[in-house]
Design a protein around this motif. Structure first.
Motif, short mmCIF file in Angstrom:
data_model
loop_
_atom_site.label_atom_id
_atom_site.label_comp_id
_atom_site.label_asym_id
_atom_site.label_seq_id
_atom_site.Cartn_x
_atom_site.Cartn_y
_atom_site.Cartn_z
N CYS A 190 45.03 2.41 93.51
CA CYS A 190 46.18 3.11 94.50
C CYS A 190 45.63 4.00 95.60
O CYS A 190 44.96 4.97 95.32
CB CYS A 190 47.29 3.67 93.44
SG CYS A 190 48.70 4.36 94.40
N TYR A 191 46.24 3.84 96.74
CA TYR A 191 45.90 4.97 97.88
C TYR A 191 46.78 6.09 97.60
O TYR A 191 46.45 6.64 98.49
CB TYR A 191 46.62 3.99 99.14
CG TYR A 191 45.87 2.99 99.62
CD1 TYR A 191 44.47 2.99 99.55
CD2 TYR A 191 46.36 1.70 100.22
CE1 TYR A 191 43.74 2.00 100.13
CE2 TYR A 191 45.78 0.63 100.87
CZ TYR A 191 44.45 0.76 100.58
OH TYR A 191 43.67 -0.28 101.20
N GLN A 192 47.65 6.11 96.64
CA GLN A 192 48.42 7.51 96.52
C GLN A 192 48.35 7.70 95.06
O GLN A 192 49.47 8.01 94.48
CB GLN A 192 49.74 7.30 97.12
CG GLN A 192 50.53 6.15 96.96
CD GLN A 192 51.71 6.15 97.93
OE1 GLN A 192 51.93 7.06 98.66
NE2 GLN A 192 52.44 5.07 97.64
N CYS A 200 50.87 3.80 92.01
CA CYS A 200 52.39 3.65 92.75
C CYS A 200 52.95 2.48 92.50
O CYS A 200 53.99 2.31 92.33
CB CYS A 200 52.37 4.28 94.24
SG CYS A 200 51.52 2.85 95.34
N GLY A 201 52.06 1.35 92.42
CA GLY A 201 52.51 -0.07 92.07
C GLY A 201 53.21 -0.50 93.46
O GLY A 201 53.55 -1.53 93.48
N LYS A 202 53.02 0.23 94.49
CA LYS A 202 53.93 -0.26 95.77
C LYS A 202 53.02 -0.55 96.85
O LYS A 202 53.33 -1.29 97.79
CB LYS A 202 54.92 0.75 96.04
CG LYS A 202 56.26 0.74 94.83
CD LYS A 202 57.32 1.68 95.57
CE LYS A 202 58.32 1.53 94.46
NZ LYS A 202 59.37 2.71 94.93
N CYS A 203 51.95 0.29 97.02
CA CYS A 203 50.95 0.07 98.18
C CYS A 203 50.44 -1.17 98.43
O CYS A 203 50.43 -1.98 97.46
CB CYS A 203 50.07 1.30 98.21
SG CYS A 203 48.75 1.40 97.18
N CYS A 206 47.49 -1.82 95.45
CA CYS A 206 48.26 -1.70 94.04
C CYS A 206 48.89 -3.39 94.16
O CYS A 206 48.83 -4.04 93.19
CB CYS A 206 49.45 -0.94 93.91
SG CYS A 206 48.97 0.53 93.21
#
Ligand code: ZN
Length: 232
Positions: A190-192, A200-203, A206
């Motif tokens: 993950c980037y964050q 995060c599951g969103k980037c 992910c």
């Protein structure tokens, strides 16, 4: 008895570079792993890099400090630029200016010190076609430069930059790593990512990772952040 060949492996703590490390080890290299504390927002990856290097059995793990946040220009090194949570067109804002050239240059220097003629990097042209420094022609150009620029190269010891993931899909990478016994629960993409390793599951990163586990037909061991109702 001939001495085991040494290689420098760029490791980020992510899925790709961990797979590359497993591949280099399986080819019999004594692996020297290199990570960068470059001012990235996802500091959790440095802990993961250390974790996977130890778990897989490298000889030495080195973290080199580079303040790329002093030049910024990327969502990963400038906290005022948000990490996109939806797909974007063109070269994404998570591209870090000249990052692979900077990283490979330091790997090249360490390789020369170690007497290693092999450098491994987990670049991939399939999923990250937006990044100019992940293309095969870029790697070929860097390798040519490396052989022109170093004492080792000039004295006839060819330096090779290995990119075993270049043409693999994320699912194929995961299958290859799983076959070598990689525990992907140790890795962070993950980037964050949070300090304690929650994704995060969103980037972009992910999303690609999650789809990779689905394509590989394997369970995704990633620990995701909990979102309030309506989230993930
Ligand atoms: Zn993420």
């Amino acid at each position: 008895m001939t001495e085991q060949k040494r290689a420098v492996i760029l490791v980020s703590g992510g899925l790709d570079s961990t797979t590359v490390l497993a591949m280099a080890l399986s080819q019999g290299y004594a692996c020297y792993t290199l990570s960068f504390d470059y001012g990235q927002r996802h500091r959790g990856e440095l802990l993961a890099a250390e974790r996977v290097s130890v778990a897989l059995g490298d000889v030495e793990h080195k973290v080199v400090k580079l303040n790329l946040d002093s030049i910024g220009g990327s969502a990963l090194t400038d906290l005022s630029i948000a990490v996109p949570e939806e797909e974007t067109q063109g070269i994404p804002i998570t591209y870090v200016p000249a990052r692979n050239t900077i990283f490979l240059s330091i790997a090249l220097g360490w390789a020369e010190v170690l007497g290693a003629h092999d450098i491994f990097i987990g670049v991939n042209a399939v999923d990250y076609s937006g990044y100019p420094d992940c293309r095969p022609e870029y790697i070929a150009a860097f390798e040519r430069m490396a052989n022109l620029a170093t004492k080792a190269g000039v004295e006839g010891q060819k330096i090779t930059v290995h990119t075993p993931l270049m043409n693999l899909t994320k699912g194929e990478i995961i299958r290859a790593g799983a076959a070598l016994g990689v525990d992907y629960a140790l890795t962070v993409s993950c980037y964050q990512v949070t300090e304690d390793g929650l994704a995060c599951g969103k980037c972009d990163s992910c999303r690609l990772r999650r789809q990779g586990f689905i394509d590989a037909g394997l369970e995704d061991p990633t620990r995701y952040r909990r979102y309030p109702a309506g989230g993930l």
